[in-house]
Design a protein around this motif. Structure first.
Motif, PDB file in Angstrom:
ATOM      1  N   ARG B 652     -10.529 -13.915  -4.115  1.00  0.00           N
ATOM      2  CA  ARG B 652     -10.222 -12.510  -4.370  1.00  0.00           C
ATOM      3  C   ARG B 652     -11.189 -11.609  -3.615  1.00  0.00           C
ATOM      4  O   ARG B 652     -10.822 -10.606  -3.046  1.00  0.00           O
ATOM      5  CB  ARG B 652     -10.309 -12.242  -5.870  1.00  0.00           C
ATOM      6  CG  ARG B 652      -9.162 -11.376  -6.343  1.00  0.00           C
ATOM      7  CD  ARG B 652      -9.233 -11.151  -7.823  1.00  0.00           C
ATOM      8  NE  ARG B 652      -9.050 -12.379  -8.568  1.00  0.00           N
ATOM      9  CZ  ARG B 652      -9.446 -12.522  -9.835  1.00  0.00           C
ATOM     10  NH1 ARG B 652     -10.054 -11.545 -10.459  1.00  0.00           N
ATOM     11  NH2 ARG B 652      -9.233 -13.658 -10.463  1.00  0.00           N
ATOM     12  N   GLN B 653     -12.443 -12.055  -3.624  1.00  0.00           N
ATOM     13  CA  GLN B 653     -13.470 -11.301  -2.938  1.00  0.00           C
ATOM     14  C   GLN B 653     -13.169 -11.246  -1.444  1.00  0.00           C
ATOM     15  O   GLN B 653     -13.242 -10.204  -0.805  1.00  0.00           O
ATOM     16  CB  GLN B 653     -14.836 -11.978  -3.187  1.00  0.00           C
ATOM     17  CG  GLN B 653     -16.004 -11.071  -3.097  1.00  0.00           C
ATOM     18  CD  GLN B 653     -15.965 -10.021  -4.203  1.00  0.00           C
ATOM     19  OE1 GLN B 653     -15.386 -10.247  -5.255  1.00  0.00           O
ATOM     20  NE2 GLN B 653     -16.548  -8.866  -3.930  1.00  0.00           N
ATOM     21  N   GLN B 655     -10.340 -11.563  -0.073  1.00  0.00           N
ATOM     22  CA  GLN B 655      -9.179 -10.729   0.201  1.00  0.00           C
ATOM     23  C   GLN B 655      -9.577  -9.257   0.223  1.00  0.00           C
ATOM     24  O   GLN B 655      -9.119  -8.480   1.060  1.00  0.00           O
ATOM     25  CB  GLN B 655      -8.104 -10.974  -0.860  1.00  0.00           C
ATOM     26  CG  GLN B 655      -7.353 -12.269  -0.603  1.00  0.00           C
ATOM     27  CD  GLN B 655      -6.561 -12.702  -1.831  1.00  0.00           C
ATOM     28  OE1 GLN B 655      -6.691 -12.116  -2.897  1.00  0.00           O
ATOM     29  NE2 GLN B 655      -5.749 -13.729  -1.656  1.00  0.00           N
ATOM     30  N   LYS B 656     -10.438  -8.911  -0.735  1.00  0.00           N
ATOM     31  CA  LYS B 656     -10.885  -7.510  -0.789  1.00  0.00           C
ATOM     32  C   LYS B 656     -11.648  -7.156   0.480  1.00  0.00           C
ATOM     33  O   LYS B 656     -11.416  -6.121   1.100  1.00  0.00           O
ATOM     34  CB  LYS B 656     -11.753  -7.310  -2.029  1.00  0.00           C
ATOM     35  CG  LYS B 656     -11.984  -5.863  -2.351  1.00  0.00           C
ATOM     36  CD  LYS B 656     -12.763  -5.715  -3.625  1.00  0.00           C
ATOM     37  CE  LYS B 656     -11.862  -5.769  -4.841  1.00  0.00           C
ATOM     38  NZ  LYS B 656     -12.627  -5.629  -6.082  1.00  0.00           N
ATOM     39  N   SER B 659      -9.307  -6.597   3.281  1.00  0.00           N
ATOM     40  CA  SER B 659      -8.605  -5.331   3.330  1.00  0.00           C
ATOM     41  C   SER B 659      -9.561  -4.208   3.691  1.00  0.00           C
ATOM     42  O   SER B 659      -9.214  -3.284   4.425  1.00  0.00           O
ATOM     43  CB  SER B 659      -7.903  -5.062   2.006  1.00  0.00           C
ATOM     44  OG  SER B 659      -8.859  -4.956   0.988  1.00  0.00           O
ATOM     45  N   ILE B 660     -10.784  -4.323   3.187  1.00  0.00           N
ATOM     46  CA  ILE B 660     -11.778  -3.300   3.536  1.00  0.00           C
ATOM     47  C   ILE B 660     -12.085  -3.361   5.026  1.00  0.00           C
ATOM     48  O   ILE B 660     -12.189  -2.344   5.713  1.00  0.00           O
ATOM     49  CB  ILE B 660     -13.051  -3.464   2.681  1.00  0.00           C
ATOM     50  CG1 ILE B 660     -12.719  -3.051   1.246  1.00  0.00           C
ATOM     51  CG2 ILE B 660     -14.204  -2.651   3.226  1.00  0.00           C
ATOM     52  CD1 ILE B 660     -13.779  -3.389   0.225  1.00  0.00           C
ATOM     53  N   SER B 760     -12.742   0.902  -4.031  1.00  0.00           N
ATOM     54  CA  SER B 760     -13.235  -0.479  -4.130  1.00  0.00           C
ATOM     55  C   SER B 760     -13.765  -0.830  -5.511  1.00  0.00           C
ATOM     56  O   SER B 760     -13.905  -1.998  -5.839  1.00  0.00           O
ATOM     57  CB  SER B 760     -14.327  -0.720  -3.082  1.00  0.00           C
ATOM     58  OG  SER B 760     -15.338   0.238  -3.276  1.00  0.00           O
ATOM     59  N   GLU B 765     -14.565  -5.329 -13.497  1.00  0.00           N
ATOM     60  CA  GLU B 765     -13.626  -6.447 -13.503  1.00  0.00           C
ATOM     61  C   GLU B 765     -12.877  -6.525 -14.817  1.00  0.00           C
ATOM     62  O   GLU B 765     -12.342  -7.538 -15.184  1.00  0.00           O
ATOM     63  CB  GLU B 765     -14.350  -7.776 -13.218  1.00  0.00           C
ATOM     64  CG  GLU B 765     -14.459  -8.093 -11.743  1.00  0.00           C
ATOM     65  CD  GLU B 765     -13.120  -8.295 -11.058  1.00  0.00           C
ATOM     66  OE1 GLU B 765     -12.132  -8.677 -11.717  1.00  0.00           O
ATOM     67  OE2 GLU B 765     -13.072  -8.066  -9.835  1.00  0.00           O
ATOM     68  N   THR B 779      -6.168   5.897  -2.387  1.00  0.00           N
ATOM     69  CA  THR B 779      -5.657   4.869  -1.490  1.00  0.00           C
ATOM     70  C   THR B 779      -5.095   5.505  -0.231  1.00  0.00           C
ATOM     71  O   THR B 779      -5.309   5.030   0.890  1.00  0.00           O
ATOM     72  CB  THR B 779      -4.586   4.038  -2.214  1.00  0.00           C
ATOM     73  OG1 THR B 779      -5.120   3.565  -3.439  1.00  0.00           O
ATOM     74  CG2 THR B 779      -4.161   2.857  -1.375  1.00  0.00           C
ATOM     75  N   GLY B 809      -9.335  -1.787  -9.395  1.00  0.00           N
ATOM     76  CA  GLY B 809      -9.596  -2.346  -8.063  1.00  0.00           C
ATOM     77  C   GLY B 809      -8.379  -3.093  -7.552  1.00  0.00           C
ATOM     78  O   GLY B 809      -7.994  -2.965  -6.389  1.00  0.00           O
ATOM     79  N   GLU B 810      -7.758  -3.851  -8.457  1.00  0.00           N
ATOM     80  CA  GLU B 810      -6.620  -4.662  -8.038  1.00  0.00           C
ATOM     81  C   GLU B 810      -5.378  -3.805  -7.825  1.00  0.00           C
ATOM     82  O   GLU B 810      -4.591  -4.054  -6.913  1.00  0.00           O
ATOM     83  CB  GLU B 810      -6.358  -5.760  -9.069  1.00  0.00           C
ATOM     84  CG  GLU B 810      -7.592  -6.652  -9.214  1.00  0.00           C
ATOM     85  CD  GLU B 810      -7.297  -7.993  -9.856  1.00  0.00           C
ATOM     86  OE1 GLU B 810      -6.173  -8.204 -10.317  1.00  0.00           O
ATOM     87  OE2 GLU B 810      -8.231  -8.816  -9.847  1.00  0.00           O
ATOM     88  N   GLN B 813      -5.587  -2.166  -4.581  1.00  0.00           N
ATOM     89  CA  GLN B 813      -5.262  -3.150  -3.539  1.00  0.00           C
ATOM     90  C   GLN B 813      -3.750  -3.231  -3.369  1.00  0.00           C
ATOM     91  O   GLN B 813      -3.239  -3.274  -2.248  1.00  0.00           O
ATOM     92  CB  GLN B 813      -5.804  -4.514  -3.974  1.00  0.00           C
ATOM     93  CG  GLN B 813      -5.453  -5.640  -3.044  1.00  0.00           C
ATOM     94  CD  GLN B 813      -6.678  -6.126  -2.298  1.00  0.00           C
ATOM     95  OE1 GLN B 813      -7.771  -6.160  -2.848  1.00  0.00           O
ATOM     96  NE2 GLN B 813      -6.503  -6.451  -1.050  1.00  0.00           N
TER      97      GLN B 813
END
Lengths: 189, 945
Positions: B652-653, B655-656, B659-660, B760, B765, B779, B809-810, B813
């Motif tokens: 997940r990290q 993926q983040k 995207s960043i 972000s 969490e 976004t 956060g999700e 995304q």
């Protein structure tokens, strides 16, 4: 008076550049997109273009590449906020630019670079003019010499002198074309 | 032949006379005439043997001409068949008696042999001297042949007689024996010739024979009788045929008798008759019913007893009449069986059946039948014996009743009962036992119950018979009547007579098959469970109703560190559950104890668990409640997912970060551009300020100069220099603009930085209430560079939108992925044109749900790939443009992590709209403040570190 075209889709950016170059003694033109800029260079004599990379429609690089083909004498500078290696390579190879600036850059730096570029341009132009004059003078000289030779021959002196090859403009060394001058200049920022 | 002899003698005498009286010519002449016509051959020789005279008959007989014969010796006719003795005797007889007679075999002229009856006489002259020999011969060749044939035939006849028991004889009218064939064993012998039968056979033995002879004589016709002749103390029997014997005149001269000895046969017949009679008497009076049938089964004979049993007379029973005696209930069955009788074996026993007599009384009968066959083996009938077993049947019935009584008594006691004799035969067994084992009575117990050939190795009954024990209990496997295995627990006790001798054993049989099978099944099941739970990679833990551990598999030991011995019987939650969760558990536990229900039951959830070494690990746990002995027990299957969680977090990290990273360039551009013009403006302002300072300085100096009285013109020039250079007008106009634009730029930069921070959501969490509209704005801000050159963004955000409890956060995304996808779809559509597309983002409240729509007017999704858009790693983008994870992640976040839905509407060439539907307050599935969250945070921090 030198004419500079500033291309950026961001109005604040165009305004800021204008202010930076104010008082430098340039004629400043602006365009909000590559398409607009193309129209400007077709209609006005532009000496130098400062162009943004990221714009709607054509990118800066694409526009500068077009311009390099179209009017190679116009000096091209790229100013981009997205300094990727790809952009830089494209700008150099396709756009054959004079300088690559990344945002943010020092406005004085930009101004100095523009001044140097224009000075170089002036030098090239002066050199060419001088060469043109020299060539013209040389041709005149040659014409005179030819006439003189004809004259001597007519006077019967011809038989005692060895035969000389005929002189012609083709015998002169070829002069560099403008592009080559520009490229040379570009490689020594 | 006698006649011939006589005639010859007569002729010889005549001839003698003639020769002797030769003086008498007449007589001689007469003799010559006679000779000439005689049928007998006559030859006359002289004393020397020379032929002097032959008659025509002799010529015919010998085939020689008279002339050829005259003067010859008759020796020329010799055939050589007679030896020298024959002639010597002949001549001797002539010498002594003057005559010889006999048969001679001579040869004719043509060589053919003939036989003649020859009479030779010597003719003497008056002096007594032999002067001539006279031979008279008759050709008896044919007769001799006939005689020979007759003789041969008589011989043959006699030979035939000799080998047959026939005696032949002839008696005359006085019944005297005239001829008899000598028969060694018989009453007529040669020595009896001339006697009458009654003279030969004493004591009236001849009476019947003579009676027959007389009868034939009187009636003149043949007759045949069986004649009995007592002889020497015994009886002889003859089959006698007598025929009248007629002489040539047709007068009856006597009787010819042929008698055949049939004594043996007669005696045998009589014996048979006697036997038959005896048998008949026996059959008639036998105490068993006897019947005889023909091949078709029709009765030929039934005896007295049978008639009594059937109540039918023999007449009535004839044919199929006997069937009338059958009891109505048995008739059909028995007739059916009877119709098959011809096909049965030679000896056959019929099923027991009943006769019902006309008086209504009934007898039970058992019948055995024997097939009767003739010499050729053909079936001729059946002989059957019928026995009355009524009493037996009654006795059986008695027994049956007794047994029924016993059965009735023992029926519902639920155990099998059997009495076993000392021979190990079942004397009696109750119904239950018979139901299980079938017909066991009268059979060896080890055969019927155990399918063995000898006493079972661990026989309780045997132990009982051995004495000393009043009760032997053992368990035994046997077979029921269908051959299935059955188990029984058997208690054997001795049964004793008055003297205390053990006569038999009583077995009490408890059927335990079901229990055994269940035990076996249970053992199997336990074994399977044990094997599978031992082999399982997941911890399998069983808890009783008090929450205490009753089962702990090796995987549990491996994962949690505790050995089985350490944990069995302990309260699971006391040591496995991190202390911070215990309170919630204890609150819900009583409810589970009662109902088997609970938040954690029937689902898979992630939890923290404490390992023996104190380390908290992340586990995936599924709990099932099972009702066992009326109480709820729990089966927990637990899997260590720490490693997986770490990987998930890392993913997940990553993926983040990805995207960043994608956004970074765009964001840099977004920040760099304002920074550029802020810097430019600042530089401009600095320069403008310098200019203005110079102007102000000039004015200040001018003021001082005015005060000091300087020349006004010089002052103006002094003043105009800086002002001209600074172009005051321009400055007055541009300075405020530059300041405004600078501030704007600063705002832009600040806004982006803020949006980035919001986007972000570092360090958050858990689900928190979030403003979805703001999330959308953020976004759009951080992704601005992705869309601004190709699309306009239009937002229609519902101002009344409630906060949505989510993982911001999700969700960001997800929004980012949708917006970037929209921009890319549009880019593809507008590429090479100056057109800009449009992205429209909308939010709407729909009850307790919030709908978010992200619409583009890009290329749309082709039909063929619509089902794949949410598949991980499915992408249509060129390499470098995306990993294909975007929509897959969006789906996972919306559906799995928030309990929402994500769908799309699309039309190729027109664009696509993604619609996300999120619950305002999502169901607390994996999102409740569960055991995993804190740990997960800790883990993420580890990952970050």
């Amino acid at each position: 008076l030198r004419t500079i075209l500033l291309v950026d889709d961001e109005p604040n950016m165009r305004a800021a550049l204008r202010r930076s170059l104010h008082g430098e003694g340039y004629h400043l033109l602006t365009a909000g997109s590559a398409e607009e800029a193309a129209r400007v260079v077709e209609s006005a004599a532009v000496d130098l273009v400062v162009c943004d990379q990221m714009m709607p429609g054509q990118t800066g690089t694409e526009f500068l590449a077009w311009l390099a083909e179209r009017q190679p004498a116009i000096i091209r500078i790229l100013l981009t906020g997205c300094p990727t290696a790809e952009t830089a390579l494209d700008a150099i190879n396709q756009g054959r630019i004079y300088h690559f600036f990344t945002k943010p850059c020092d406005p004085l730096d930009l101004a100095v670079t523009i001044r140097h570029a224009l000075e170089q341009k002036s030098m090239v132009e002066n050199t060419r003019r001088l060469l043109d004059e020299m060539e013209a003078a040389f041709r005149n000289g040659l014409d005179l010499l030819q006439a003189a030779r004809h004259l001597l021959a007519e006077r019967g002196e011809e038989a005692r002198r060895p035969a000389e090859p005929p002189l012609s403009p083709e015998g002169l060394p070829e002069r560099d074309r403008e592009e080559k001058v520009v490229v040379t200049g570009g490689s020594e920022p | 032949m006698l006649e011939a002899l006589n005639i010859q003698v007569l002729i010889v005498r005549m001839m003698n006379m003639a020769v002797l009286c030769s003086a008498n010519d007449d007589q001689l002449h007469l003799s010559a005439k006679v000779l000439e016509h005689m049928l007998e051959g006559v030859v006359i020789t002289d004393a020397q043997g020379r032929i002097r005279s032959v008659n025509p008959a002799f010529v015919r007989m010998t085939g020689y001409q008279e002339a050829e014969l005259i003067g010859q010796n008759p020796r020329i006719l010799k055939s050589g068949k007679h030896d020298a003795d024959f002639y010597r005797n002949m001549w001797a007889a002539i010498e002594q008696t003057g005559q010889w007679q006999g048969e001679v075999r001579n040869l004719r002229k043509d060589g053919e042999e003939y036989t003649a009856w020859l009479t030779i006489s010597s003719i003497r002259d008056p002096e007594g001297q032999v002067s001539h020999l006279l031979g008279v011969s008759s050709d008896i060749t044919r007769r001799r042949r006939a005689e020979e044939a007759l003789l041969l035939s008589e011989e043959r006849f006699c030979v035939g007689l000799k080998n047959s028991p026939i005696t032949m004889f002839l008696v005359d009218r006085d019944l005297r024996l005239r001829w008899a064939y000598n028969q060694e064993r018989g009453f007529a012998a040669r020595q009896d010739l001339g006697q009458r039968a009654d003279e030969v056979l004493p004591e009236g033995g001849a009476a019947e024979l003579m009676d027959l002879e007389r009868s034939v004589l009187e009636r003149g016709a043949g007759e045949r009788r069986e004649v009995r002749i007592p002889f020497e103390g015994r009886e002889l029997f003859y089959d006698v045929t007598a025929e009248p014997f007629r002489d040539p005149s047709g007068q009856i001269g006597g009787v010819t008798v042929a008698a055949m000895d049939i004594t043996d046969r007669k005696l045998a017949e009589r014996a048979i008759q006697e036997t038959e009679e005896r048998f008949r008497r026996l059959m008639l009076r036998a105490p068993v019913g006897i019947f005889l049938t023909d091949a078709e089964g029709g009765a030929l004979f039934v005896n007295q007893r049978w008639q009594e049993l059937a109540g039918l007379s023999e007449e009535e029973a004839r044919g199929y009449g006997w069937a009338r005696a059958l009891h109505a209930e048995d008739r059909e069955r028995l007739l059916g069986e009877w119709s098959e009788i011809g096909r049965k074996s030679e000896k056959h026993r019929l099923e027991d059946f009943r006769f019902q007599r006309p008086d209504g009384s009934v007898s039970w009968l058992t019948t055995s039948v024997v097939a009767l066959r003739n010499d050729r083996g053909e079936l001729t009938g059946h002989l059957g014996a019928v026995t009355d077993i009524t009493n037996l049947k009654l006795a059986e019935e008695e027994v049956r009743k007794e047994q029924e009584k016993l059965d009735l008594v023992t029926r519902n006691i639920g155990v099998g009962l059997a009495i076993i004799s000392r021979d190990y035969e079942t004397l009696w067994a109750n119904e239950l036992l018979r139901e299980i084992y079938g017909d066991v009575v009268g059979k060896k117990c080890y055969v019927t119950y155990n399918k063995r050939q000898a006493i079972c190795p661990s026989c309780g009954v045997q132990e009982v018979f051995a004495g000393g024990k009043d009760k032997v209990v053992h368990e035994q496997m046997g077979f029921d009547s269908a051959g299935n295995r059955v188990w029984a627990e058997i208690i054997a006790t001795p049964l004793k007579d008055k003297e205390g001798n053990i006569t038999s054993a009583l077995e009490v049989v408890f059927p335990i098959t079901k229990r055994k099978l269940m035990e076996e099944a249970l053992r199997d099941s336990e074994e399977r469970f044990r094997l599978s739970s031992f082999a399982a990679q997941d911890a399998i833990i069983l808890l009783d109703n008090d929450g205490r551990i009753t089962f702990w598999n090796p995987a549990a030991e491996r994962i949690l560190g505790y050995s089985e011995q350490e944990v069995l019987g302990r309260d699971l939650h006391a040591f496995l559950m991190p202390p911070r969760f215990r309170e919630a558990y204890q609150a819900s536990f009583p409810n589970w104890r009662r109902t088997g229900r609970g938040d954690a039951v029937g689902i898979v959830r992630e939890l923290s668990a404490l390992r023996k070494d104190g380390v908290e690990i992340l586990v995936e746990l599924s709990i099932s409640s099972v009702r066992h002995r009326d109480k709820w027990n729990a089966i927990g299957i637990l899997r260590d997912v720490t490693q997986r969680k770490v990987l998930e977090l890392q993913l997940r990290q990553a993926q983040k970060l990805e995207s960043i990273g994608q956004l970074a360039a765009g964001i840099a551009h977004e920040i760099n551009t304002p920074t550029q013009y802020i810097g430019d403006n600042a530089t401009f302002l600095k320069k403008a300020f310098d200019d203005l300072v110079k102007v102000l300085e000039a004015y200040r100096r001018r003021g001082e100069a005015v005060g000091a009285g300087a020349a006004p013109a010089a002052r103006r020039a002094e003043l105009e220099g800086p002002v001209m250079r600074a172009e005051l007008e321009y400055l007055f106009e541009e300075i405020p603009r530059a300041i405004d634009q600078t501030l704007e730029g600063v705002d832009r930069v600040a806004g982006i930085v803020r949006a980035m921070k919001d986007f972000s959501h570092p360090g958050r969490e858990e689900k928190v209430p979030a403003d979805l509209n703001r999330a959308i704005k953020n976004t759009l801000a951080v992704s601005r560079n992705e869309w601004k050159y190709i699309a306009e963004v239009e937002t229609d955000l519902d101002p009344s939108l409630p906060e949505v409890t989510c993982l911001p956060g999700e969700i960001n995304q997800v929004l980012l992925n949708l917006i970037v996808n929209a921009a890319q779809a549009i880019e593809e559509a507008v590429r090479g044109t100056a057109r800009k597309g449009k992205i429209r983002v909308e939010t709407r409240r729909r009850g307790d749900r919030v709908e978010t729509r992200v619409a583009d007017d890009g290329t749309g999704i082709p039909e063929a790939i619509r089902t794949k858009v949410f598949d991980p790693f499915f992408t249509t983008k060129p390499v470098g443009k995306g990993t294909g994870q975007g929509l897959s992640i969006a789906y996972n976040v919306v559906v799995n992590r928030h309990g929402g839905t994500i769908q799309f509407e699309t039309e190729v060439g027109k664009g696509t709209t993604f619609i996300i539907d999120l619950p305002v307050d999502p169901v607390r599935t994996s999102t409740s403040p569960d055991l995993g969250e804190t740990r997960e945070t800790a883990l993420r921090n580890e990952v970050n570190a």
